[in-house]
Design a protein around this motif. Structure first.
Motif, mmCIF file in Angstrom:
data_model
loop_
_atom_site.group_PDB
_atom_site.id
_atom_site.type_symbol
_atom_site.label_atom_id
_atom_site.label_comp_id
_atom_site.label_asym_id
_atom_site.label_seq_id
_atom_site.Cartn_x
_atom_site.Cartn_y
_atom_site.Cartn_z
ATOM 1 N N PRO A 1 -4.951 13.360 -29.938
ATOM 2 C CA PRO A 1 -5.236 13.299 -28.499
ATOM 3 C C PRO A 1 -4.053 13.787 -27.659
ATOM 4 C CG PRO A 1 -4.703 11.136 -29.330
ATOM 5 C CD PRO A 1 -4.579 12.075 -30.500
ATOM 6 N N GLN A 2 -4.197 13.708 -26.363
ATOM 7 C CA GLN A 2 -3.117 13.979 -25.390
ATOM 8 C C GLN A 2 -2.572 15.405 -25.441
ATOM 9 O OE1 GLN A 2 -0.495 10.637 -26.335
ATOM 10 N NE2 GLN A 2 -1.072 9.798 -24.362
ATOM 11 N N LEU A 3 -3.468 16.357 -25.493
ATOM 12 C CA LEU A 3 -3.015 17.745 -25.390
ATOM 13 C C LEU A 3 -2.349 17.941 -24.023
ATOM 14 C CD1 LEU A 3 -3.120 20.777 -26.322
ATOM 15 C CD2 LEU A 3 -5.277 20.933 -25.100
ATOM 16 N N ASP A 4 -1.253 18.656 -24.019
ATOM 17 C CA ASP A 4 -0.542 19.008 -22.785
ATOM 18 C C ASP A 4 0.025 17.796 -22.047
ATOM 19 O OD1 ASP A 4 0.056 21.541 -22.160
ATOM 20 O OD2 ASP A 4 -1.463 21.814 -20.621
ATOM 21 N N VAL A 5 0.202 16.696 -22.761
ATOM 22 C CA VAL A 5 0.765 15.509 -22.120
ATOM 23 C C VAL A 5 2.137 15.211 -22.713
ATOM 24 C CG1 VAL A 5 0.467 13.036 -21.690
ATOM 25 C CG2 VAL A 5 -1.506 14.552 -21.623
ATOM 26 N N MET A 6 2.158 15.045 -24.039
ATOM 27 C CA MET A 6 3.443 14.782 -24.689
ATOM 28 C C MET A 6 3.976 16.112 -25.245
ATOM 29 S SD MET A 6 3.855 11.317 -24.571
ATOM 30 C CE MET A 6 4.705 10.737 -26.011
ATOM 31 N N THR A 7 4.344 16.121 -26.514
ATOM 32 C CA THR A 7 4.950 17.349 -27.052
ATOM 33 C C THR A 7 3.924 18.354 -27.560
ATOM 34 O OG1 THR A 7 5.365 15.964 -28.949
ATOM 35 C CG2 THR A 7 7.272 16.614 -27.673
ATOM 36 N N PHE A 8 2.664 17.949 -27.654
ATOM 37 C CA PHE A 8 1.615 18.876 -28.078
ATOM 38 C C PHE A 8 1.113 19.602 -26.822
ATOM 39 C CE2 PHE A 8 -2.960 19.013 -29.973
ATOM 40 C CZ PHE A 8 -2.784 20.352 -30.277
ATOM 41 N N ARG A 9 1.588 20.842 -26.643
ATOM 42 C CA ARG A 9 1.283 21.591 -25.414
ATOM 43 C C ARG A 9 0.276 22.692 -25.712
ATOM 44 N NH1 ARG A 9 3.785 18.262 -22.051
ATOM 45 N NH2 ARG A 9 3.377 19.793 -20.452
ATOM 46 N N ARG A 10 -0.324 23.187 -24.673
ATOM 47 C CA ARG A 10 -1.262 24.313 -24.831
ATOM 48 C C ARG A 10 -0.480 25.562 -25.158
ATOM 49 N NH1 ARG A 10 -6.474 23.348 -22.282
ATOM 50 N NH2 ARG A 10 -7.037 25.461 -22.841
ATOM 51 N N SER A 11 -1.014 26.349 -26.100
ATOM 52 C CA SER A 11 -0.429 27.659 -26.352
ATOM 53 C C SER A 11 -1.158 28.652 -25.468
ATOM 54 C CB SER A 11 -0.624 28.028 -27.828
ATOM 55 O OG SER A 11 -0.461 29.417 -27.988
ATOM 56 N N LYS A 12 -0.413 29.588 -24.907
ATOM 57 C CA LYS A 12 -1.039 30.603 -24.049
ATOM 58 C C LYS A 12 -1.955 31.501 -24.861
ATOM 59 C CE LYS A 12 2.717 30.727 -20.768
ATOM 60 N NZ LYS A 12 4.042 31.257 -20.579
ATOM 61 N N ARG A 13 -1.750 31.490 -26.170
ATOM 62 C CA ARG A 13 -2.530 32.388 -27.027
ATOM 63 C C ARG A 13 -3.668 31.669 -27.753
ATOM 64 N NH1 ARG A 13 2.655 33.883 -26.914
ATOM 65 N NH2 ARG A 13 3.215 32.446 -28.580
ATOM 66 N N VAL A 14 -3.997 30.484 -27.286
ATOM 67 C CA VAL A 14 -5.206 29.816 -27.807
ATOM 68 C C VAL A 14 -6.202 29.729 -26.647
ATOM 69 C CG1 VAL A 14 -6.157 27.651 -28.698
ATOM 70 C CG2 VAL A 14 -3.992 28.496 -29.575
ATOM 71 N N ARG B 1 7.819 3.158 -21.870
ATOM 72 C CA ARG B 1 9.278 3.317 -21.763
ATOM 73 C C ARG B 1 9.698 4.681 -22.289
ATOM 74 N NH1 ARG B 1 8.902 0.021 -18.933
ATOM 75 N NH2 ARG B 1 9.337 -2.187 -18.917
ATOM 76 N N GLY B 2 10.907 5.080 -21.945
ATOM 77 C CA GLY B 2 11.566 6.250 -22.531
ATOM 78 C C GLY B 2 10.793 7.546 -22.409
ATOM 79 N N ARG B 3 10.740 8.232 -23.534
ATOM 80 C CA ARG B 3 10.165 9.566 -23.600
ATOM 81 C C ARG B 3 8.679 9.555 -23.198
ATOM 82 N NH1 ARG B 3 8.070 11.586 -28.167
ATOM 83 N NH2 ARG B 3 7.918 13.838 -28.329
ATOM 84 N N GLU B 4 7.975 8.546 -23.705
ATOM 85 C CA GLU B 4 6.545 8.443 -23.421
ATOM 86 C C GLU B 4 6.326 8.282 -21.915
ATOM 87 O OE1 GLU B 4 4.672 5.224 -25.481
ATOM 88 O OE2 GLU B 4 2.731 6.248 -25.502
ATOM 89 N N ARG B 5 7.117 7.429 -21.290
ATOM 90 C CA ARG B 5 7.004 7.217 -19.861
ATOM 91 C C ARG B 5 7.255 8.524 -19.095
ATOM 92 N NH1 ARG B 5 11.056 3.448 -16.330
ATOM 93 N NH2 ARG B 5 9.822 1.695 -17.030
ATOM 94 N N TYR B 6 8.288 9.236 -19.510
ATOM 95 C CA TYR B 6 8.637 10.493 -18.842
ATOM 96 C C TYR B 6 7.434 11.448 -18.847
ATOM 97 C CZ TYR B 6 10.409 15.261 -18.581
ATOM 98 O OH TYR B 6 10.571 16.588 -18.254
ATOM 99 N N PHE B 7 6.813 11.584 -20.015
ATOM 100 C CA PHE B 7 5.698 12.526 -20.117
ATOM 101 C C PHE B 7 4.474 12.048 -19.318
ATOM 102 C CE2 PHE B 7 7.911 14.222 -23.953
ATOM 103 C CZ PHE B 7 7.996 15.525 -23.519
ATOM 104 N N TYR B 8 4.236 10.750 -19.295
ATOM 105 C CA TYR B 8 3.087 10.252 -18.533
ATOM 106 C C TYR B 8 3.314 10.434 -17.033
ATOM 107 C CZ TYR B 8 1.485 8.160 -22.894
ATOM 108 O OH TYR B 8 1.061 7.959 -24.182
#
Lengths: 441, 235
Positions: free
Chosen positions: A173-186, B79-86
């Protein structure tokens, strides 16, 4: 300590008082920060500060100064993450693919295999990206499906963030929220949920930035539409495809009976899990009457190793640590659980009676906090997945006995047809939609 | 470099202020009344800019209030990294970028430029040396009207506090305004009385404007909305 925790959960008045106090402190802290920023501004740019003439201008000035500082903070932090991603990305590459399916962990194999087989049968080539090695013990992939192992964690996501594909389907889950970001080429991102669930137990923005979600049932669909409404997001494509891993579980849903009824205890992990709330003592009341099979959640081993060890050491029970719960479910006559998704598998696939501790999940920060109310799924399944109050844990034996006596297989079938799309054929339904997405992403 | 910008932007404004101020002095025959009129003229000239800033500011505050609720919710649970991204996702949801507060404040910057340059001008007006006004003997020095206590800065602060009360019921913004009023009392207490007179006039006008802004919309909603719109869109 656990009892205290439980008491704390029950005392909602206390909770709201604590919440109010923390909000008050938060407000004060913010006011202090704003003032400190303005004083800093006065010190750094005295002439600019003298533009202050009234509350309106003062407020606007504070707003701008705050904006500047916050931008700087976010800018620097974003730069740090981007540099990290760039460094990781430059070391790994995946070739271009049309349809990519991404599996984050081995326990999602059961979700993807029915889909991969159906894709292969339709002659749709796909690339299966796994964040783990598929060594011995893993099923051989069907024809036309290529396999690539990508690294785990940040490195793997850095790579996915630069993937070239027409469609990427994943359970993450959480595309484009945490470190899993959208690729411009998808061109298209699709989410395939791995359990019969609701959006309310998902972490923030779980489905929001996907182009489509492959829905397991109507409740998830309603939840997603409601979240879109609440957040003012454009409507994404929702497909009624069901849960592919049910296809797989259905194959192994053969009943194996023992001499005495078997009670399977398979809870979730975290503060609402049976074991974390009540410890292991409650198991004693079952021992004389039933065979007790316990399947502790794998995550418990990491989150609470002491408790995990005490379960393993508990005398008179059998512990099941298989990779999938199929064997344990096949042997069970009844399941006792809490908020774990396994309850729906036991009821809908294995048609077993289920009882659960009625834990109202404090949706702290989860999507349920915005959706409000309690679990729709729990409410709808009340006849077949029977809740009992946490305070009643000392009478678990009575609940088990009653649930076994009042078992309703017919009601299970009715509810299943209402709540689960494409039961038994979700894999082919998912493959069909993926193929259509390839043509029209 | 600083000198170049000063010649390019500030010097023409100084000439303009001097012309306007000396004209007002010649009209009234008093350096003090000239300052009062100067403040009135300047505030009226900037009224459309101020109203536009207010309109945009209030709209931004409404959106931010909703956004802040969400940010607060995220901060409460993560908290932390998770909070930043949210928090970033919340910003995205509300179409907000912190830098937008800095980039979309043209009206405020114009006010900053005008008021800061006026401050600069009034700090160095040679004509104010020895000029008297009502009970003040020298407008280039602190007033010391009440047993050596400077009264004008106190009046200025009183107007400012009243303005904060009239401005709105948001407790946080009100507290912020009180604190800033106190800060300016300290900063301007020993300033030349001419400058403080001008500043106190600004605050009184601001108080009147806020009072009108509070009462008029309730009494004449349609006329008020029409007037504000025409003034705010005036170029």
């Amino acid at each position: 300590m656990m009892k205290n925790e439980l008491r704390r959960c029950r005392s909602s008045d206390n909770f709201s008082a604590v919440l109010q106090r923390s909000e008050k402190l938060d407000r004060r802290q913010k006011a202090r920060q704003s003032l400190a920023l303005f004083c800093l501004c006065v010190w750094l740019f005295p002439n600019v500060a003298f533009a202050y003439i009234d509350p309106g201008t003062g407020s606007a000035l504070v707003y701008v100064v705050t904006g500047l500082v916050v931008s700087l903070y976010f800018g620097l932090r974003s730069f740090y993450y981007r540099v990290g991603e760039w460094v990781l990305r430059s070391r790994h590459r995946v070739g271009r693919c049309d349809l990519a399916l991404h599996s984050e962990a081995p326990h999602y194999e059961i979700t993807f295999l029915p889909v991969l087989r159906a894709l292969s049968a339709r002659g749709v080539p796909a690339t299966y990206l796994t964040m783990y090695e598929r060594g011995e013990g893993f099923e051989e992939l069907p024809a036309g499906i290529s396999h690539t192992v990508i690294p785990q964690g940040m490195v793997g996501y850095a790579l996915l963030n630069n993937l070239t594909a027409v469609v990427l389907a994943t359970t993450t889950p959480q595309l484009d929220v945490m470190t899993f970001r959208r690729s411009k080429r998808v061109k298209h991102y699709a989410n395939i949920p791995h359990a019969l669930g609701e959006a309310r137990y998902s972490r923030p923005y779980a489905y929001d930035f996907y182009d489509s979600v492959f829905c397991c049932g109507p409740i998830l669909k309603q939840n997603i539409r409601r979240m879109e409404e609440l957040r003012g997001l454009p409507a994404k494509r929702l497909f009624d495809v069901g849960i592919p891993h049910y296809d797989e579980l259905l194959k192994g849903a053969t009943r194996r009976t023992g001499s005495r009824p078997t009670v399977l205890i398979a809870p979730s992990w975290g503060p609402l899990s049976i074991f974390e709330c009540f410890g292991t003592e409650f198991l004693k009341q079952l021992l004389g009457h039933y065979d007790v099979l316990v399947r502790p959640h794998p995550q418990l081993q990491r989150s609470n190793p002491t408790l995990y060890e005490s379960i393993l050491a508990f005398e008179g029970i059998e512990v099941n640590k298989d990779r999938t719960p199929m064997g344990a479910l096949a042997r069970a006559d009844i399941l006792v659980s809490d908020i774990s998704g396994i309850v729906h598998e036991a009821a809908f696939i294995f048609e077993r009676p289920v009882i659960i501790v009625d834990q109202k999940l404090a949706a702290g920060g989860l999507e349920g906090e915005l959706l409000g109310g309690d679990s729709d799924l729990k409410e709808r399944c009340r006849d077949i997945i029977i809740p009992f109050a946490p305070a009643d844990i000392d009478h678990l034996g009575i609940h088990v006995e009653r649930a076994l006596a009042q078992h309703q297989p017919k009601r299970i079938a009715e509810l299943r047809s209402e709540l689960v799309y494409e039961f038994g054929s979700a894999g082919p339904a998912t493959a069909r939609q993926l193929e259509s997405l390839l043509e029209c992403p | 470099m600083t000198s170049f910008f000063e010649h390019l932007f500030v010097a023409p404004l100084m000439v303009l202020y001097e012309s306007v101020y000396l004209y007002l002095v010649s009209m009234t025959g008093s350096f003090g009344w000239g300052l009062v009129l100067f403040s009135i003229v300047l505030n009226f000239a900037l009224l459309p800019v101020y109203l536009q800033m207010e309109r945009l500011g209030r709209a931004a505050v409404a959106v931010r209030a909703k956004m802040d609720e969400e940010v607060k919710r995220m901060k409460r649970h993560f908290r932390g990294r998770e909070r930043y991204f949210y928090v970033r996702a919340v910003h995205r949801q509300f179409g907000y970028h912190p830098i937008s507060a800095v980039l979309n404040s043209g009206e405020l910057y114009l006010q900053v430029l005008i008021f800061a340059s006026v401050f600069h001008y009034l700090s160095n007006v040679p004509e104010l040396v020895g000029a008297s006004f009502i009970g003040i003997s020298d407008l280039s020095k602190p007033d010391a009207l009440l047993f050596g206590i400077n009264v004008l800065p106190i009046l200025m602060t009183a107007a400012n506090v009243a303005s904060a009360i009239v401005y709105g019921s948001d407790k946080k913004r009100r507290r912020q305004a009180y604190a800033l009023a106190g800060l300016f009392l300290i900063l301007l207490y020993n300033s030349p009385s001419g400058l403080v007179l001008y500043w106190a006039c600004n605050n009184v006008i601001s108080l009147m404007r806020n009072a009108v802004g509070r009462i008029a919309p309730a009494m004449f909603p349609r006329t008020w909305a029409k007037t504000v719109h025409s003034l705010a869109t005036q170029e």
